[in-house]
Design a protein around this motif. Structure first.
Motif, PDB file in Angstrom:
ATOM      1  N   LEU A 190      49.414  41.476  59.752  1.00 26.70           N
ATOM      2  CA  LEU A 190      50.419  40.418  59.634  1.00 26.70           C
ATOM      3  C   LEU A 190      51.821  40.968  59.857  1.00 26.70           C
ATOM      4  O   LEU A 190      52.623  40.391  60.603  1.00 26.70           O
ATOM      5  N   MET A 194      39.486  31.601  39.625  1.00 21.48           N
ATOM      6  CA  MET A 194      40.139  32.045  40.848  1.00 21.48           C
ATOM      7  C   MET A 194      39.553  31.291  42.019  1.00 21.48           C
ATOM      8  O   MET A 194      38.362  31.386  42.298  1.00 21.48           O
ATOM      9  N   ASP A 195      40.401  30.535  42.693  1.00 21.25           N
ATOM     10  CA  ASP A 195      39.945  29.721  43.804  1.00 21.25           C
ATOM     11  C   ASP A 195      39.828  30.568  45.063  1.00 21.25           C
ATOM     12  O   ASP A 195      40.394  31.648  45.159  1.00 21.25           O
ATOM     13  N   ARG A 237      51.101  45.391  47.232  1.00 18.56           N
ATOM     14  CA  ARG A 237      51.540  44.488  46.152  1.00 18.56           C
ATOM     15  C   ARG A 237      52.881  43.879  46.483  1.00 18.56           C
ATOM     16  O   ARG A 237      53.113  42.692  46.317  1.00 18.56           O
ATOM     17  N   GLY A 238      53.802  44.742  46.947  1.00 12.43           N
ATOM     18  CA  GLY A 238      55.140  44.254  47.293  1.00 12.43           C
ATOM     19  C   GLY A 238      55.077  43.216  48.397  1.00 12.43           C
ATOM     20  O   GLY A 238      55.708  42.165  48.320  1.00 12.43           O
ATOM     21  N   ARG A 270      34.492  20.917  42.972  1.00 18.45           N
ATOM     22  CA  ARG A 270      34.823  22.181  43.623  1.00 18.45           C
ATOM     23  C   ARG A 270      33.680  22.611  44.537  1.00 18.45           C
ATOM     24  O   ARG A 270      33.892  23.170  45.586  1.00 18.45           O
ATOM     25  N   GLU A 279      53.756  39.966  47.064  1.00 20.88           N
ATOM     26  CA  GLU A 279      54.790  39.276  46.285  1.00 20.88           C
ATOM     27  C   GLU A 279      55.718  38.506  47.212  1.00 20.88           C
ATOM     28  O   GLU A 279      56.017  37.343  47.004  1.00 20.88           O
ATOM     29  N   GLU A 287      54.220  39.764  62.929  1.00 17.25           N
ATOM     30  CA  GLU A 287      55.428  38.982  62.676  1.00 17.25           C
ATOM     31  C   GLU A 287      56.681  39.847  62.699  1.00 17.25           C
ATOM     32  O   GLU A 287      57.780  39.348  62.482  1.00 17.25           O
ATOM     33  N   VAL A 299      55.798  47.489  42.545  1.00 16.73           N
ATOM     34  CA  VAL A 299      56.945  46.664  42.898  1.00 16.73           C
ATOM     35  C   VAL A 299      58.018  46.879  41.851  1.00 16.73           C
ATOM     36  O   VAL A 299      57.796  46.647  40.671  1.00 16.73           O
ATOM     37  N   GLU A 340      41.977  41.557  36.182  1.00 17.74           N
ATOM     38  CA  GLU A 340      43.081  41.682  37.144  1.00 17.74           C
ATOM     39  C   GLU A 340      43.738  43.056  37.099  1.00 17.74           C
ATOM     40  O   GLU A 340      44.083  43.619  38.133  1.00 17.74           O
ATOM     41  N   ASN A 378      43.668  37.938  33.135  1.00 17.67           N
ATOM     42  CA  ASN A 378      44.944  38.571  33.487  1.00 17.67           C
ATOM     43  C   ASN A 378      45.409  39.504  32.385  1.00 17.67           C
ATOM     44  O   ASN A 378      44.750  39.680  31.352  1.00 17.67           O
ATOM     45  N   CYS A 379      46.582  40.107  32.580  1.00 19.85           N
ATOM     46  CA  CYS A 379      47.040  41.137  31.648  1.00 19.85           C
ATOM     47  C   CYS A 379      47.408  40.547  30.286  1.00 19.85           C
ATOM     48  O   CYS A 379      47.578  41.283  29.321  1.00 19.85           O
ATOM     49  N   PHE A 380      47.529  39.223  30.199  1.00 23.65           N
ATOM     50  CA  PHE A 380      47.803  38.602  28.904  1.00 23.65           C
ATOM     51  C   PHE A 380      46.508  38.204  28.199  1.00 23.65           C
ATOM     52  O   PHE A 380      46.531  37.519  27.186  1.00 23.65           O
ATOM     53  N   ARG A 387      41.291  32.729  33.874  1.00 23.47           N
ATOM     54  CA  ARG A 387      41.429  31.524  34.681  1.00 23.47           C
ATOM     55  C   ARG A 387      40.424  31.552  35.823  1.00 23.47           C
ATOM     56  O   ARG A 387      39.839  32.587  36.123  1.00 23.47           O
ATOM     57  N   ASP A 430      47.702  36.519  47.698  1.00 26.81           N
ATOM     58  CA  ASP A 430      46.949  37.175  46.645  1.00 26.81           C
ATOM     59  C   ASP A 430      46.113  38.277  47.304  1.00 26.81           C
ATOM     60  O   ASP A 430      45.347  37.987  48.224  1.00 26.81           O
ATOM     61  N   PRO A 462      45.706  31.306  55.880  1.00 21.18           N
ATOM     62  CA  PRO A 462      47.078  31.797  55.788  1.00 21.18           C
ATOM     63  C   PRO A 462      47.353  32.890  56.819  1.00 21.18           C
ATOM     64  O   PRO A 462      48.471  33.061  57.258  1.00 21.18           O
ATOM     65  N   PRO A 491      51.027  50.045  46.014  1.00 18.81           N
ATOM     66  CA  PRO A 491      52.352  49.464  45.751  1.00 18.81           C
ATOM     67  C   PRO A 491      52.903  48.701  46.962  1.00 18.81           C
ATOM     68  O   PRO A 491      53.489  47.628  46.793  1.00 18.81           O
ATOM     69  N   LYS A 511      43.860  24.991  41.735  1.00 14.08           N
ATOM     70  CA  LYS A 511      43.629  26.393  42.023  1.00 14.08           C
ATOM     71  C   LYS A 511      43.199  27.155  40.779  1.00 14.08           C
ATOM     72  O   LYS A 511      42.355  28.030  40.835  1.00 14.08           O
ATOM     73  N   TYR A 512      43.796  26.835  39.656  1.00 12.99           N
ATOM     74  CA  TYR A 512      43.493  27.584  38.444  1.00 12.99           C
ATOM     75  C   TYR A 512      42.518  26.838  37.540  1.00 12.99           C
ATOM     76  O   TYR A 512      42.391  27.119  36.351  1.00 12.99           O
ATOM     77  N   PRO A 541      52.681  42.770  28.909  1.00 10.84           N
ATOM     78  CA  PRO A 541      51.951  42.031  27.878  1.00 10.84           C
ATOM     79  C   PRO A 541      52.543  42.192  26.479  1.00 10.84           C
ATOM     80  O   PRO A 541      52.541  41.247  25.690  1.00 10.84           O
TER      81      PRO A 541
END
Lengths: 350, 374
Positions: free
Chosen positions: A195, A338-339, A268-269, B371, A272, A199, B1, A258, A330-332, A336, A277, A345, A265, B357-358, B10
């Motif tokens: 990509l 994940m679709d 990831r950048g 779905r 972002e 681009e 990042v 996750e 996730n980290c919390f 969730r 994803d 894209p 890195p 999505k979620y 967290p």
């Protein structure tokens, strides 16, 4: 303003002209010369050299595995690889994750009128190198030329044949509750490298395609004695697509962690910045392995010993409920769904 | 990042949550204005970790979502012209118009391209003088400076084959609509950090005082949102209605003056229709008369009948927080990302898209069924 230089010589079909012409695909002298000089010279082997309509292969003494793959990537050359290495590694990897030892390839080239012959030569050279590195032979092929605009420079179709390994017993039906999910290294590098090359995005020069043949890594894993149930190379759609396909065809769910997902890195950048994803982005040299829980540590250890698996991580497990879903903690500590990515894209990344 | 991890820490999140638990003693309803904030909240699960008494409603800050159907239809009409190369941010391509979407136009032979910056469209116009290049200028005050620069650049280069279909909107008129709407429950706002990076937050002082609502300018990472919510809850509990800035690492009170000047030079403020909400007075930007020669609406006059938004899509109510996506009857049944009724289901910042999505479904049976069928 730069002025454009027009050549006043008539572009008559002759082999010195450095561009592909329609006559290169007509089957006559120019075709034969192109095949001899550019293709046969690179791939020469006893099966291909007679240039018959088909290659007669020896008795392989086992079950055969066959796969096919088309490469249409744009741009043709990108950091870490090109359409040639991608075409070879793509077919080899499909055989590898089917549990086969890759042996033979067929290569069909669809060339656009006007393709510079040095470009073709460079791509063939890269295919030769990749095939040698994999230990596979190109045993048959086909070359077509289509008018300007009918394809984008060059499309390559590769078909691979391999012998099923006696130690491979793989498939969705083998997956069990509690199995561990391993990935062999960082995610999303290939898609992001292509990509950013296409681009002209300046996302840091560490972004390189991971294109690589996986059959030796697979061999290392299978020979380690780990109980391997399922293998895939997460290309288009990334790891997310592989896992969605798995849960759709089984009664299980999978749960990923996750914070354990290996992502470089730079990748990831880039994700972002672009709102992507890494789980959705294509890889061309990574393995997703699902192994029994009690042999998972041994599997990780074995894969890490191989250069292509040095960053292997255990990223999740197969669970019972809710069937058909891919979950991500996730980290919390929140879990969730994940679709899958819908739509495309990143078009034409392989 | 760099500079991101600390806002996803967290332990820090846990401390802020504990503080929020202590602070919130009464029920409050607050709105995060920006769709990017909505996605972080739902993705990280913050909306399910905060005290029950603190209710979040999702705001209108998704530029793709609020672009009205007539503009989508207009974009497809222009993009279908054989002489036009139509350039857009990728998000707009899947937004349903009356007949199909821009991807459908492309499949039917239209030259529709995704660009990452409006300046890419200008470069394309310069390199392809035989093509009419049209850029779809959508978005809030965040994207307007870039599209203004594109127009200025095209003028500087003397390009006669570049124009823009402009559908820019302003965030404050939408916030005013929300607090004035009958049945409004919103008692405080997390203002959109990126809009404020451009515009500053001086304009919110009057808004907060007039409507007795606290406003906290907030960023987009989990820790930003938790801190923003804590600041908002602290004000609400204390009966204060001030403007505060959680996102000081990016937002100065006066904003970015250069960007504001670019906007003001190229655009003036106009009435504009919003999807599902009708025409909001002084809520959008249009090209100033000096740039009318680059207005695609004038260059390619429409011959199509006017568009009628489908009644089944309740995106207007979703956009101003009166309806949660999973409370919509069509959600997950007649409206999915593959077959959307409205833009909020396909935009990357859309609230309906986030819920899909979620996996946030009011009815979990429906979830697996819809779905699976896609």
């Amino acid at each position: 303003m730069k002025s454009t230089t027009f050549s006043l010589t008539c572009p008559a079909p002759n082999a010195d002209n450095e561009r592909i012409q329609l006559a290169h695909g007509e089957g006559a002298r120019l075709s034969r010369r192109l095949i001899r000089q550019e293709i046969l010279a690179a791939f020469a082997n006893p099966f291909l050299t007679p240039l018959a309509d088909g290659a007669i292969l020896p008795d392989l003494g086992g079950k055969l595995v066959m796969t096919t793959d088309s490469s249409v990537v744009s741009p043709l050359f990108f950091p870490g690889g090109d359409i040639g290495s991608l075409a070879v590694n793509g077919a080899v990897n499909d055989l590898a994750v089917s549990g086969a030892e890759p042996l033979y390839l067929s290569v069909a080239l669809i060339l656009e009128e006007g393709l510079p012959i040095p470009t073709l030569r460079r791509i063939i050279g890269s295919m030769k190198e990749a095939a040698q590195a994999c230990g596979v032979s190109v045993v048959t092929g086909d070359t077509k030329v289509v008018p300007r605009g009918a394809v984008d420079q060059i499309f390559i179709c590769t078909t691979g044949i391999g012998r099923l390994r006696s130690d491979a017993n793989l498939g969705v039906h083998r997956v069990r509750n509690g199995d561990k999910i391993l990935v062999s290294g960082t995610l999303g590098d290939h898609g992001l490298a292509v990509l950013s090359a296409r681009e002209g995005l300046d996302l840091g020069d560490q972004l390189r395609s991971d294109t690589a043949p996986l059959h030796r890594l697979v061999a290392t894993l299978l020979e380690s004695g780990a109980e391997v149930h399922f293998l895939r190379d997460p290309t288009r759609g990334g790891v997310a697509a592989v896992l969605h396909e798995l849960v759709e065809r089984s009664e299980f769910a999978v749960r990923l962690d996750e914070v354990r997902l290996p992502v470089s890195p730079s990748a990831r950048g880039a994700c972002e910045l672009l709102g992507l994803d890494p789980l959705h982005v294509a890889n061309e040299g990574k393995l997703v392995a699902i192994v029994s829980a009690d042999t998972a540590d041994a599997a990780v250890e074995a894969m890490r010993r191989h250069p292509l698996g040095s960053q292997t991580a255990m990223v999740g497990e197969v669970v019972i409920s809710p069937p058909g879903e891919v979950l991500l903690a996730n980290c919390f500590g929140q879990v969730r769904i994940m679709d899958e990515p819908s739509g495309a894209p990143l078009p034409r990344i392989c | 990042v760099k500079y991101v991890d600390e806002y996803r820490d967290p332990l820090l999140a846990e401390r802020l949550l504990a503080n929020l638990q202590k602070t919130v003693t009464r029920p409050w309803t607050v709105m995060e204005v920006c769709g990017g904030q909505t996605h972080t909240l739902v993705r990280s699960g913050i909306d399910q970790m905060i005290p029950n008494k603190l209710r979040l409603v999702h705001g209108p800050g998704c530029p793709v979502c609020v672009t009205p159907l007539e503009m989508i239809d207009r974009s497809m009409e222009i993009a279908s012209r054989p002489d036009v190369t139509f350039c857009s941010f990728g998000d707009m391509l899947r937004v349903p118009g009356t007949a199909c979407d821009l991807l459908g136009v492309r499949a039917a032979g239209g030259d529709v391209r995704v660009v990452y910056s409006p300046l890419d469209a200008v470069v394309f116009a310069q390199k392809n003088p035989e093509r009419q290049v049209v850029f779809f200028a959508v978005g809030f005050e965040t994207t307007a400076p870039a599209t203004a620069l594109a127009v200025r650049q095209a003028r500087r280069l003397g390009l006669s084959n570049f124009s823009m279909l402009v559908s820019h909107v302003l965030v404050l008129p939408a916030m005013a609509l929300i607090v004035n709407a009958p049945g409004n429950r919103v008692q405080g706002f997390l203002a959109a950090g990126h809009v404020c990076t451009v515009m500053g937050y001086e304009q919110y002082h009057d808004f907060a005082a007039r409507h007795d609502v606290p406003v906290v300018v907030t960023g987009f990472e989990p820790v930003d949102l938790l801190e923003g919510l804590l600041m908002l809850a602290t004000q609400l509990e204390a009966g204060r209605f001030k403007v505060e800035n959680q996102y000081a690492r990016s937002v100065a009170p006066e904003g970015n003056r250069h960007a504001q000047r670019a906007i003001a030079e190229v655009y003036d403020v106009c009435d504009r229709p919003w999807r599902g909400l009708g025409v909001l007075p002084m809520s959008g930007l249009r090209l100033r008369p000096a740039y009318h020669d680059m207005d695609a609406e004038l260059r390619f006059p429409s011959t199509a009948p006017s568009s009628i938004e489908p009644k089944e899509c309740r995106s207007g109510e979703v956009l101003i927080g009166l309806l949660r996506p999973d409370q919509c009857e069509a959600f997950g049944t007649r409206c999915t990302p593959e077959h959307p009724l409205g833009a909020p289901m396909v935009s990357s910042e859309g609230a309906c898209a986030a819920y899909w999505k979620y996996g946030r479904f009011a009815n979990s049976d429906l979830k697996s069924a819809s779905r699976r069928d896609g």
